[in-house]
Every structure is written in C-alpha cells, then in structure tokens.
Design a protein around this motif. Structure first.
Motif, short mmCIF file in Angstrom:
data_model
loop_
_atom_site.label_atom_id
_atom_site.label_comp_id
_atom_site.label_asym_id
_atom_site.label_seq_id
_atom_site.Cartn_x
_atom_site.Cartn_y
_atom_site.Cartn_z
N PHE A 1 38.61 37.63 92.05
CA PHE A 1 37.41 37.63 92.90
C PHE A 1 37.21 39.04 93.44
O PHE A 1 38.15 39.69 93.84
CB PHE A 1 37.57 36.66 94.08
CG PHE A 1 36.39 36.67 95.02
CD1 PHE A 1 35.24 35.94 94.72
CD2 PHE A 1 36.42 37.40 96.21
CE1 PHE A 1 34.14 35.96 95.57
CE2 PHE A 1 35.33 37.41 97.06
CZ PHE A 1 34.18 36.69 96.75
N SER A 2 35.97 39.50 93.39
CA SER A 2 35.67 40.77 94.05
C SER A 2 34.31 40.65 94.70
O SER A 2 33.48 39.83 94.30
CB SER A 2 35.68 41.92 93.04
OG SER A 2 34.74 41.66 92.02
N ASP B 1 20.21 30.10 91.98
CA ASP B 1 19.50 31.30 92.41
C ASP B 1 20.43 32.52 92.42
O ASP B 1 21.65 32.40 92.44
CB ASP B 1 18.90 31.08 93.80
CG ASP B 1 17.69 30.14 93.74
OD1 ASP B 1 17.30 29.71 92.64
OD2 ASP B 1 17.14 29.83 94.83
N LEU B 2 19.80 33.67 92.46
CA LEU B 2 20.52 34.94 92.49
C LEU B 2 21.42 35.02 93.73
O LEU B 2 21.01 34.64 94.82
CB LEU B 2 19.48 36.07 92.54
CG LEU B 2 19.98 37.50 92.40
CD1 LEU B 2 20.51 37.76 91.00
CD2 LEU B 2 18.86 38.49 92.73
N GLY B 3 22.64 35.46 93.52
CA GLY B 3 23.54 35.70 94.65
C GLY B 3 24.28 34.48 95.16
O GLY B 3 24.97 34.55 96.18
N THR B 4 24.13 33.35 94.48
CA THR B 4 24.79 32.13 94.96
C THR B 4 26.28 32.09 94.59
O THR B 4 27.04 31.30 95.14
CB THR B 4 24.10 30.87 94.40
OG1 THR B 4 24.00 30.99 92.98
CG2 THR B 4 22.71 30.69 95.00
N LYS C 1 27.42 32.47 91.01
CA LYS C 1 27.64 31.98 89.65
C LYS C 1 28.69 32.82 88.91
O LYS C 1 29.65 32.29 88.35
CB LYS C 1 26.33 31.99 88.85
CG LYS C 1 25.24 31.13 89.46
CD LYS C 1 23.96 31.18 88.65
CE LYS C 1 23.31 32.55 88.62
NZ LYS C 1 22.89 33.04 89.96
N THR C 2 28.47 34.13 88.90
CA THR C 2 29.39 35.00 88.19
C THR C 2 30.78 34.96 88.83
O THR C 2 31.80 34.92 88.12
CB THR C 2 28.84 36.45 88.18
OG1 THR C 2 27.53 36.43 87.60
CG2 THR C 2 29.73 37.38 87.39
N SER D 1 34.66 27.39 96.82
CA SER D 1 34.71 28.79 97.21
C SER D 1 35.34 29.58 96.08
O SER D 1 36.50 29.34 95.72
CB SER D 1 35.54 28.97 98.50
OG SER D 1 35.83 30.35 98.68
N ALA D 2 34.55 30.50 95.52
CA ALA D 2 35.11 31.39 94.50
C ALA D 2 36.09 32.35 95.17
O ALA D 2 37.07 32.78 94.58
CB ALA D 2 33.99 32.17 93.82
N TYR E 1 30.49 44.02 92.14
CA TYR E 1 30.60 44.50 90.77
C TYR E 1 29.21 44.50 90.17
O TYR E 1 28.30 43.85 90.66
CB TYR E 1 31.55 43.63 89.94
CG TYR E 1 31.25 42.18 90.03
CD1 TYR E 1 30.32 41.58 89.21
CD2 TYR E 1 31.88 41.40 91.00
CE1 TYR E 1 30.02 40.26 89.33
CE2 TYR E 1 31.57 40.07 91.14
CZ TYR E 1 30.65 39.51 90.29
OH TYR E 1 30.34 38.19 90.43
N ASN F 1 28.51 26.38 97.05
CA ASN F 1 29.49 27.49 97.02
C ASN F 1 29.51 28.30 98.33
O ASN F 1 28.58 28.25 99.10
CB ASN F 1 29.19 28.39 95.82
CG ASN F 1 30.28 29.39 95.56
OD1 ASN F 1 31.47 29.04 95.60
ND2 ASN F 1 29.95 30.64 95.32
N LYS F 2 30.58 29.05 98.48
CA LYS F 2 30.88 29.90 99.65
C LYS F 2 31.30 29.05 100.85
O LYS F 2 30.99 29.37 102.00
CB LYS F 2 29.70 30.83 100.01
CG LYS F 2 29.17 31.64 98.81
CD LYS F 2 28.30 32.79 99.24
CE LYS F 2 27.65 33.46 98.02
NZ LYS F 2 26.80 34.63 98.38
N LEU G 1 32.78 30.44 104.04
CA LEU G 1 31.94 30.98 105.12
C LEU G 1 31.59 29.90 106.15
O LEU G 1 31.40 30.19 107.32
CB LEU G 1 30.67 31.60 104.54
CG LEU G 1 30.90 32.84 103.67
CD1 LEU G 1 29.58 33.31 103.04
CD2 LEU G 1 31.51 33.98 104.49
#
Ligand code: GDP
Ligand code: MG
Length: 187
Positions: free
Chosen positions: A35-36, A18-21, A23-24, A165-166, A39, A131-132, A135
């Motif tokens: 990592f930023s 999903d969006l915002g998970t 991926k990028t 974690s990216a 963007y 991911n994440k 947090l």
C-alpha cells in the motif's frame, strides 16, 4: 493412487468505481500486498493477475481489470467489459458522492455484461466494497448502517458488500473469496 485432476479457471474480474475510491490500491494490496499513498496512475487498461489455490482440485487465476484514468466518464465500453465473470464496485466511505456513483456503475455493468449462455446469461456477480474503512475508525465520514446496506444490495442486485481498507488490509481477501465462490458455484 491417482490424484484427482486439477482444474484451472481463468476469471476476468472488473474493478470499477469513481476516481480516487481506492480501486488501484485494493488491487495492489490483494495481488502484491503493498500500500502506498502516492503513485502515478497510468492512462489505459491495467490488469493484475492473482493465482489462488481455491481447493485441492481447483486453481483460479484472477485477472483483475483496473480502469485507469477513464472512470471520470462514469461508464466503460462493452469491449472493455467483454468476457468478465465478476466485478467489484468500489466507493469511498468518506465521500458520499462516490456512493452515488455505485448505482451508476452497477447499471453500467448490468447493461453491458452478461454471463456466458451456458451459465444462464444473467448478470455477473458484483460485490460492493465500502473502502477506506480505516478512516471511519479515525472519525471521518458516516458510520455504515449494515441493515441499510443489506437492503441497498438486495435492491440493486449486489451479491454482497464488505467494508474494506486497502491501507489496513481489512476484508479484501474475504471479499475476493466471496466473489470467487459466487463464480465457482456457477461452473
Ligand atoms: P483509484 O483512483 O480508485 O484507483 O484510487 P487509488 O487506489 O489511486 O487511491 C486514491 C487515494 O486513496 C490514494 O491516495 C490512496 O493511497 C488512498 N487510499 C486507497 N485506499 C485507501 C484506504 O483503504 N484507506 C486510506 N486511508 N486511503 C486509501
Ligand atoms: Mg486507479
């Protein structure tokens, strides 16, 4: 004495979720080690190349396909998936709703991608990324129950799962290695 011939493989790898998970962010961390938090996302197809010296004889070129802006539809076209040999499905551990997306993305992959005939034509190996995880350590979200995740992966046909974690660069190389191994072992 002659060196053994080097073999080079090109693997198309899909990164969906999903969006915002993240991926990028995962791709950027893995390929460029950056990592930023902010963007621009581009609409369309985006891919990055990572060259991995897998063993003394094998070089793997990973072509990581990022879905950019189309993930809100929850599925992709066959054309987009065509020729893929592996995939990551990503969710955000702080957003349970994104975990619901996991099943949907896996079904979309299973319905639209198959391994080449010479490789048996079955489902491509898919690795689940929670991911994440940084947090979770900060007290957000629900801790992951490894046994439940193992069971979920078995039921849904995921090759494996990793908490990533990216941001902190946790487990991304490990997850990629696992996926590459799954594909190399099919060669
Ligand atoms: P995408 O829509 O799946 O490509 O997600 P992005 O990579 O654009 O990430 C969405 C947001 O989550 C961005 O603000 C990222 O900085 C943030 N993000 C991505 N990965 C992580 C992570 O591992 N930890 C934290 N804390 N934030 C992350
Ligand atoms: Mg993105």
């Amino acid at each position: 004495q002659a060196n053994p011939p080097t073999r080079e493989y090109l693997y198309k790898i899909l990164v969906v979720g999903d969006l915002g998970t993240g991926k990028t962010s995962i791709i950027r961390r893995y390929v460029h080690n950056i990592f930023s938090t902010n963007y621009k996302s581009t609409i369309g197809v985006d891919f990055a190349l990572k060259v991995v010296q897998w063993s003394s004889e094998i070089i793997v070129r990973l072509q990581l396909w990022d879905i950019a802006g189309q993930e809100r539809f929850g599925n992709m076209t066959r054309v987009y998936y065509k020729g893929a040999l592996g995939a990551f499905v990503v969710y955000d551990v702080t957003r349970p709703q994104s975990f619901e997306g996991v099943t949907k993305w896996k079904q979309d992959l299973d319905a639209k991608v198959t391994l080449p005939g010479a490789w048996g034509g079955g489902h491509i190996p898919v690795v689940l990324l929670a991911n994440k995880s940084d947090l979770l350590q900060d007290g957000h979200g629900q801790a992951i129950q490894p046994q439940e995740m193992d069971k979920f992966c078995q039921e849904q046909g995921f090759a494996h799962w990793f908490e990533t974690s990216a941001k902190d660069n946790t487990n991304i190389d490990e997850a990629a290695r696992y996926l590459i191994q799954s594909i190399v072992s099919l060669e």
